[in-house]
Design an enzyme around this catalytic site. Structure first.
Site, PDB file in Angstrom:
ATOM      1  N   ASP A   1       1.523   1.316   2.818  1.00  0.00           N
ATOM      2  CA  ASP A   1       2.724   2.316   2.583  1.00  0.00           C
ATOM      3  C   ASP A   1       3.574   2.739   3.856  1.00  0.00           C
ATOM      4  OD1 ASP A   1       2.737   3.604  -0.124  1.00  0.00           O
ATOM      5  OD2 ASP A   1       0.919   4.689   0.499  1.00  0.00           O
TER       6      ASP A   1
ATOM      7  N   GLN B   1      -2.457   7.424  -3.186  1.00  0.00           N
ATOM      8  CA  GLN B   1      -1.070   7.899  -4.015  1.00  0.00           C
ATOM      9  C   GLN B   1      -0.913   9.459  -3.495  1.00  0.00           C
ATOM     10  OE1 GLN B   1       0.955   5.951  -5.500  1.00  0.00           O
ATOM     11  NE2 GLN B   1       2.279   7.386  -6.494  1.00  0.00           N
TER      12      GLN B   1
ATOM     13  N   LYS C   1       2.213   0.115 -10.436  1.00  0.00           N
ATOM     14  CA  LYS C   1       1.684  -0.640  -9.099  1.00  0.00           C
ATOM     15  C   LYS C   1       0.565  -1.602  -9.606  1.00  0.00           C
ATOM     16  CE  LYS C   1       3.052   2.900  -6.224  1.00  0.00           C
ATOM     17  NZ  LYS C   1       2.695   3.810  -5.063  1.00  0.00           N
TER      18      LYS C   1
END
Ligand code: L34
Length: 246
Positions: free
Chosen positions: A81, A58, A14
């Site tokens: 997200d 995460q 990422k």
């Protein structure tokens, strides 16, 4: 959070993607023993910063932390997200700012290969909040006839064998075998598993399924990179929304 080796790889990928597209990114690699309060404080600080447009925690988190509470602490406008209840609710209603990265990445692949969803039998194996449930919703939005299968599903193999589009998100290495796949089906493998030799593989037994289907995504090099591409797209959208840019 902590030192999950898989998370390490995904977060690095990422960060590399941010660099490639010219986004500033900051990583906070907090130790395993960090308290819920410390993590929530960090999220709140980032929520308030005008130079931060997207926040991603995460997953998975270490066991002593409450991932639901952490996700709900993220400002929904910065929730790239699309895990926050506000964003999940908007997706259900079909009026959303962001889509969750993995399911949206899968839809993008279907679009770019001109694979029509409307009227097709779509089977999603797995019902997680991150992949299975939103994946089913996105396929439904495009007029697929969607079945969600899971660990309690009876005759799972037969249900899968009806699928024109089969999405595997179970987390079991090589779970989907050739007899579970219809001739000519489109097979999407969301799995990130390790086989008996510790080698990265998916939820689909690729070697045995590949000759039976019309399309199949490999692992690695399939859904994973699409997840990251969607994260970049969501972050750009978040920045535009926060700055009233069209
Ligand atoms: N908050 N947690 C949050 N957001 C997410 O979107 C994720 N996910 C999943 C796990 N936890 C998360 C990811 O980022 C899975 N995931 C993810 C991201 C990237 C890759 C795989 C999963 C990826 O880059 N896969 C590479 C191979 C990686 C390797 O070599 O191990 C691929 O080519 O598939």
């Amino acid at each position: 959070m902590g030192d999950d080796p898989a998370s390490r790889v995904y977060v690095n990928n990422k960060k590399k993607a941010c660099e490639a597209v010219g986004f500033m990114s900051e990583e906070y690699a907090l130790p395993e023993h960090t308290s819920q309060e410390e993590l929530l404080n960090l999220v709140n600080t980032l929520n308030k910063r005008d130079d931060i447009n997207g926040i991603l925690v995460q997953l998975p988190l270490p066991k002593h932390l409450d991932d639901k509470a952490v996700i709900e602490a993220i400002d929904p406008k910065k929730d790239v997200d699309a895990f926050h209840a506000v964003n999940v609710g908007k997706i259900m209603l079909g009026e959303y700012d962001f889509l969750p990265c993995t399911p949206a990445g899968v839809m993008e692949m279907l679009h770019s290969y001109n694979i029509e969803v409307s009227g097709k039998n779509c089977v999603v194996i797995g019902r997680s909040n991150i992949v299975g449930k939103p994946m089913a919703m996105l396929l439904l939005h495009e007029n697929g006839t969607v079945t969600i299968c899971h660990s309690r599903t009876r005759n799972l193999a037969e249900a899968c064998a009806q699928a024109d589009i089969l999405v595997a998100a179970v987390g079991i290495p090589k779970f989907v075998k050739a007899h579970m796949v219809k001739e000519g089906a489109v097979v999407i493998d969301v799995g990130m598993d390790r086989d008996e030799n510790g080698k990265l593989c998916g939820d689909v037994d690729f070697e045995n399924v590949k000759d039976k289907c019309s399309f199949i995504t490999p692992v690695p090099g399939g859904v994973g990179p699409m997840t990251i591409a969607t994260l970049m797209k969501n972050t750009l959208k978040a920045a535009k929304l926060q700055n009233n840019v069209k």
